[in-house]
Design a protein around this motif. Structure first.
Motif, PDB file in Angstrom:
ATOM      1  N   VAL A   1       4.468  12.578  82.976  1.00  0.00           N
ATOM      2  CA  VAL A   1       5.199  11.325  82.827  1.00  0.00           C
ATOM      3  C   VAL A   1       5.484  10.786  84.224  1.00  0.00           C
ATOM      4  O   VAL A   1       6.155  11.424  85.026  1.00  0.00           O
TER       5      VAL A   1
ATOM      6  N   LEU B   1       8.958   5.265  83.379  1.00  0.00           N
ATOM      7  CA  LEU B   1       9.627   4.936  82.126  1.00  0.00           C
ATOM      8  C   LEU B   1       9.936   3.447  82.119  1.00  0.00           C
ATOM      9  O   LEU B   1      10.324   2.879  83.136  1.00  0.00           O
TER      10      LEU B   1
ATOM     11  N   LEU C   1       1.849   7.912  81.191  1.00  0.00           N
ATOM     12  CA  LEU C   1       1.293   9.226  81.488  1.00  0.00           C
ATOM     13  C   LEU C   1       0.077   9.091  82.396  1.00  0.00           C
ATOM     14  O   LEU C   1      -0.742   8.187  82.214  1.00  0.00           O
TER      15      LEU C   1
ATOM     16  N   THR D   1      12.609   3.774  75.013  1.00  0.00           N
ATOM     17  CA  THR D   1      11.856   4.101  76.220  1.00  0.00           C
ATOM     18  C   THR D   1      10.367   4.201  75.922  1.00  0.00           C
ATOM     19  O   THR D   1       9.960   4.776  74.917  1.00  0.00           O
TER      20      THR D   1
ATOM     21  N   TYR E   1       6.597   5.417  77.862  1.00  0.00           N
ATOM     22  CA  TYR E   1       6.234   6.460  78.812  1.00  0.00           C
ATOM     23  C   TYR E   1       4.832   6.208  79.371  1.00  0.00           C
ATOM     24  O   TYR E   1       3.873   6.065  78.617  1.00  0.00           O
TER      25      TYR E   1
ATOM     26  N   PHE F   1       8.847  14.424  74.350  1.00  0.00           N
ATOM     27  CA  PHE F   1       9.016  13.237  75.189  1.00  0.00           C
ATOM     28  C   PHE F   1      10.493  12.969  75.501  1.00  0.00           C
ATOM     29  O   PHE F   1      10.800  12.003  76.198  1.00  0.00           O
TER      30      PHE F   1
END
Length: 199
Positions: A169, A172, A163, A159, A161, A142
């Protein structure tokens, strides 16, 4: 020495985020930023969680001894949980995924107790742990950086993520802080895009 380590760590993390943010084309709403390899980890409320499950997922790394960023973020996850339920997406099409950085301390029992404090519904809010080696490999995939300090504290990037169903990804976000909560509305809008809805 410790202050120097913190400074270098945060500078590298921030530089990486800026690089992704400024060089990536802005022509589409949610461009593919990266792709995460398939992995499986222990789900503390079930058995094994397979990331390759055709769900949209918001992934955050945390640990239960975290004094600020992690619990504040989980409060906002609770808000997202309710909003996703209202939208009919929770569990069915979207998962919230929390992966501990400290599997040695964060046993299944510890994580279950921690999850209950946030009224987490295990149908769509997954609490995961692996071995230290598995955790390190997944965090590296990641591009998530962390390091263990003294007294069971961790220094870690903040951060989160988003998906898509293919584990690309697509966005963010920053975890919460004392001054700023997670932008749950933005995340919910982005999730709707990825499951085929509209803003």
């Amino acid at each position: 020495m410790k202050k120097a380590f913190w400074g270098v760590f945060l500078l590298v993390s921030f530089a990486g985020f800026l690089t992704i943010y400024f060089i990536w084309p802005k022509g589409e709403d949610l461009p593919v930023l990266d792709k995460v390899k398939n992995f499986q980890l222990e789900d503390v409320h079930s058995e094994i969680y397979d990331i390759n499950n055709n769900k949209v997922k918001l992934v955050a790394f945390f640990y239960t001894n975290c004094p600020d960023v992690c619990p504040l973020t989980m409060v906002d996850f609770k808000v997202l949980q309710e909003r996703l339920k209202e939208s009919g997406l929770f569990g069915e099409k979207v998962h919230l995924v929390a992966i501990t950085l400290d599997p040695e301390y964060d046993t299944a029992e510890v994580l279950q107790h921690y999850a209950s404090a946030f009224e987490a519904d295990s149908i769509g809010w997954k609490w995961l742990r692996g071995t230290s080696e598995e955790t390190s490999a997944i965090a590296k995939d990641f591009n998530m950086q962390y390091a263990k300090l003294e007294n069971d504290f961790f220094l870690h990037s903040i951060t989160m993520y988003l998906l898509d169903k293919n584990n690309n990804v697509r966005a963010l976000y920053d975890m919460a802080s004392v001054k700023n909560s997670v932008d749950t509305e933005e995340i919910l809008d982005d999730m709707k895009i990825l499951v085929g809805g509209t803003r």
